[in-house]
Design an enzyme around this catalytic site. Structure first.
Site, PDB file in Angstrom:
ATOM      1  N   ASP A 272       7.010  -0.637  -0.120  1.00 30.82           N
ATOM      2  CA  ASP A 272       6.153  -0.070   0.913  1.00 30.82           C
ATOM      3  C   ASP A 272       5.465   1.129   0.281  1.00 30.82           C
ATOM      4  O   ASP A 272       5.920   1.683  -0.718  1.00 30.82           O
ATOM      5  CB  ASP A 272       6.972   0.332   2.145  1.00 30.82           C
ATOM      6  N   TRP A 273       4.354   1.527   0.866  1.00 32.92           N
ATOM      7  CA  TRP A 273       3.513   2.534   0.235  1.00 32.92           C
ATOM      8  C   TRP A 273       4.246   3.884   0.187  1.00 32.92           C
ATOM      9  O   TRP A 273       4.603   4.445   1.214  1.00 32.92           O
ATOM     10  CB  TRP A 273       2.179   2.630   0.966  1.00 32.92           C
TER      11      TRP A 273
END
Length: 740
Positions: A272-273
């Site tokens: 995930d970012w």
């Protein structure tokens, strides 16, 4: 700014590169011709490519080069990988190095209903159509990976991201996610199932450490991921922000042990970012592509440049100085190349389609089939279109854009039909009037921005309009703003926001003929319920929202949706909230899932707590009976199949569909168990006055529990009960059987 590749340009560059390389270095060609795309053939090609990649080239493939892309290798003709947020539409184009909209004029898409609505259809075939049509749009937009679907379990009605997920039950989520994934990937687009794992709240999501038993992990929170991998053959998976047992889940040991080893996942794990926190752990424990750690890759500073990502220069240095093995990067590159061959080097990949009539049709079909009729006193719904009647539509949600906001799943649709527009177009004879009644403010993360209109004036006007109407439809609920149904943080109150309950009570005083169109992705407090004659749960329905709502309100479509999660009467009736702060939201550092395996209806059933509306509940404009329920035998061994047959009769005066749900429970178990668990369902469509015989088949082995003493599944022998009904709390038949 990214310039999108065109197919002929790709072919030209590939051919040019391949010709030069073959001539100079005798390197195997990268391109795959039609008919060559066998697993063995592609794996051999990947071996030959890894052998000629430099260490620098390999490391460069494992981290971002922009907000939504990773590098290829130009000298070998290896293309970049382009991603887009999902899961219910392809997000608008984002700038190369910032979160702003890139300002494109050709990136408007079809917004499909949010996944809570898809789950509510209880229709796997429709999930496949949803995925396929969404995949066509991603392909047209020249994406390689669509960041969805989400299968995190609905644990608390406060989770701001529940609307993106598939409900509270692992069997339902597993059953619906597999055809969705297959539909997307049929287009040569990788689905990316997320967020692995235990990302069940937005509050403190980037730091909360989750403690949960192995049984709950394997029986509740992992099954949908496992189904995505082993049955859906998903090509990508996204890590999560939170910690599990002290280790960040994006590079947690369970990624390597459970996902890649036990389940045999051969795809790519994408962070995930900004969820990566360690070069060593990222290298060792499973993440293959690091995304979003920095925000200034091409900005004014270099502190967050892509080269400083954990899997960038620090990874390269650690391999060169012997701290980490080159085998680690080779495994990541192997997976990335496998992804590339499955997507943008796939010779059977089509060109995709955008905003077609078929896409709009499927979006409308899913929306209408997922709408749930919760209450229908005195047959309030459907509402007939008659001359001389006035229908007052009151509420901001009648006109509010619901595809904007909500975080990373926000969309830029070509159009969005509001509930008000849909009703006005459908009702040609009745008079439709609208007033807002309340205003919530803009769809932004900054919750401090006030509403622009005077709330008192809106309230007074709504009461005046309600007095003059024959029928009132209140269009309210939640929205996609911060602290509502939105990424970034959770809800703060169970009750309806923005003074809606006060407004409903006041409308009731002047007009008892009141129905509610409830637009939410979550359960809400319903103290106002006695003041309504009818309630329709409409979810966030995307481009065709208003048409689908009008279809059901008018009776053009007979509602058949069923709730994919339980509605508690009081917040503390929900299992996660019943144990206090340490259970939800945690103490800021740690959180304990004290309800263990008793999530959703498992808690309500076992603890004998009456929900407001039960899992699997949903009314129809018709009536159905379930009869003649039988199983194929009385005793089963672990290799047997339990076949449940039953008759469903439509005793009403119009066509419709019923969802027959099959649950199984083990009384007097040697381990703690829920009273019953969903193990199968079937959606049966029937003309009025007709009957069908249908069946559900369950593998006896699927009745096993996760045995922590052996870290594996065990099938307990003895007496079981089969429960058949049309909601978790509405069982029509109970049958005893034996596992020996």
């Amino acid at each position: 700014m990214r310039v999108p590749f065109k197919k002929n340009i790709i072919v030209f560059i590939l051919c040019l590169n391949i010709t030069c390389i073959l001539a100079q270095n005798k390197i195997p060609k990268i391109q795959v011709e039609k008919g060559e795309a066998t697993t063995a053939f592609i794996e051999a090609k990947i071996d030959s490519i890894i052998a000629v990649l430099t260490l620098e080239e390999k490391v460069a493939m494992t981290h971002a080069q922009s907000k939504f892309s990773t590098k290829g290798v130009a000298r070998l003709g290896i293309p970049e990988v382009w991603m887009s947020d999902g899961p219910h539409g392809v997000r608008e184009e984002i700038s190369w190095d910032a979160w702003e909209n890139a300002g494109w004029s050709n990136d408007s898409i079809t917004a499909f209903p949010a996944l809570t609505c898809l789950a509510a259809t209880f229709n796997p075939e429709l999930a496949n159509k949803y995925g396929y049509n969404l995949g066509e749009e991603a392909r047209y937009r020249e994406k390689d990976v669509l960041l969805g679907p989400g299968v995190n379990i609905y644990r608390t009605p406060f989770n701001g991201r529940n609307f993106e997920y598939l409900g509270e039950d692992p069997f339902l989520a597993s059953t619906m996610v597999v055809p969705y994934i297959k539909g997307i990937q049929e287009n040569g687009i990788a689905a990316c199932v997320k967020h692995f794992a235990l990302n069940n709240q937005e509050h403190w999501r980037d730091k909360i450490n989750v403690e949960v038993s192995d049984r709950a992990l394997h029986e509740i929170y992992l099954p949908a991921f496992k189904a995505a991998v082993q049955k859906g053959n998903v090509w990508a998976l996204m890590g999560a922000y939170n910690k599990f047992r002290g280790q960040y889940t994006t590079h947690n040991k369970i990624l390597h042990k459970i996902l890649k080893t036990d389940w045999g996942f051969d795809g790519v794990v994408i962070s995930d970012w900004s969820s990566v926190h360690s070069t060593k752990e990222a290298a060792l424990y499973g993440v293959d592509m690091e995304m979003g750690t920095g925000t200034d890759g091409l900005g004014t500073t270099t502190s967050n440049h892509y080269e400083h990502y954990y899997l960038a220069t620090p990874f390269l240095k650690a391999i060169k100085n012997g701290e980490l093995s080159e085998d680690l990067v080779n495994d990541k590159v192997r997976r990335i190349l496998r992804l590339i061959y499955r997507t943008n080097l796939n010779p059977d990949r089509g060109l995709g389609k955008l905003n077609t009539k078929q896409h709009h049709k499927v979006a409308r079909e899913v929306a209408a089939e997922g709408i749930v009729l919760l209450k229908n006193q005195d047959n309030f719904f459907p509402i007939q279109d008659k001359e001389g009647i006035t229908i007052a539509v009151i509420g901001e949600n009648a006109t509010r854009n619901m595809t904007q906001g909500g975080g990373s799943s926000q969309l830029k649709p070509l159009f969005e039909i509001s509930p008000l527009q849909g009703l006005k177009e459908r009702y040609k004879h009745a008079k439709i009037i609208h007033t807002m009644g309340y205003e919530s403010g803009p769809s932004v993360y900054d919750a401090t921005i006030p509403a622009a209109l005077n709330q008192d004036s809106l309230y007074v006007k709504a009461i005046e309009v309600a007095k003059k109407a024959d029928i009132v439809l209140f269009a309210g609920g939640l929205n996609k703003s911060y602290h509502q149904d939105s990424e970034g943080d959770d809800r703060e109150n169970f009750a309806l926001p923005y003074g809606q309950e006060k407004l409903i009570n006041s409308i009731y005083e002047v007009n008892k003929n009141l129905g509610f169109l409830l637009l939410t992705g979550n359960a809400v407090g319903m103290n106002w319920l006695p003041k309504t004659k009818g309630v329709i749960q409409t979810w966030y329905l995307g481009s065709m929202a208003g048409y689908a709502i009008a279809d059901v309100v008018s009776g053009d479509v007979n509602p058949s949706g069923k709730l994919p999660f339980s509605f508690p009467k009081e917040l503390n009736d929900n299992a996660a909230h019943s144990f206090g702060e340490i259970s939800y939201p945690g103490n800021g550092v740690d959180q304990e899932y004290k309800e263990d395996i008793f999530v959703g209806y498992r808690w309500f059933d076992t603890k004998k707590i009456e929900p407001q509306y039960a899992f699997g509940y949903g009314l129809s404009y018709s009536n159905f009976t379930i009869s003649d329920v039988k199983i194929n035998q009385a005793k089963f061994n672990k290799n047997d199949k339990i076949k449940v047959t039953f008759n469903v009769t439509n005793t009403g005066d119009r066509e419709g569909a019923e969802v027959v749900q099959v649950y199984v429970g083990k009384p007097k178990s040697k381990v703690k168990r829920a009273l019953k668990e969903l193990k199968g369902f079937a959606k049966i469509s029937l003309d009025k006055g007709t009957e069908k015989t249908a069946s559900v088949t369950i593998n006896a082995s699927d009745l096993a529990y996760y045995n922590t003493e052996i870290s594996d599944w065990s099938l307990e022998k003895g007496t079981y009960y089969l429960y058949v009904g049309n909601a978790s709390n509405n069982i029509k038949k109970k049958i005893k059987f034996i596992i020996y």
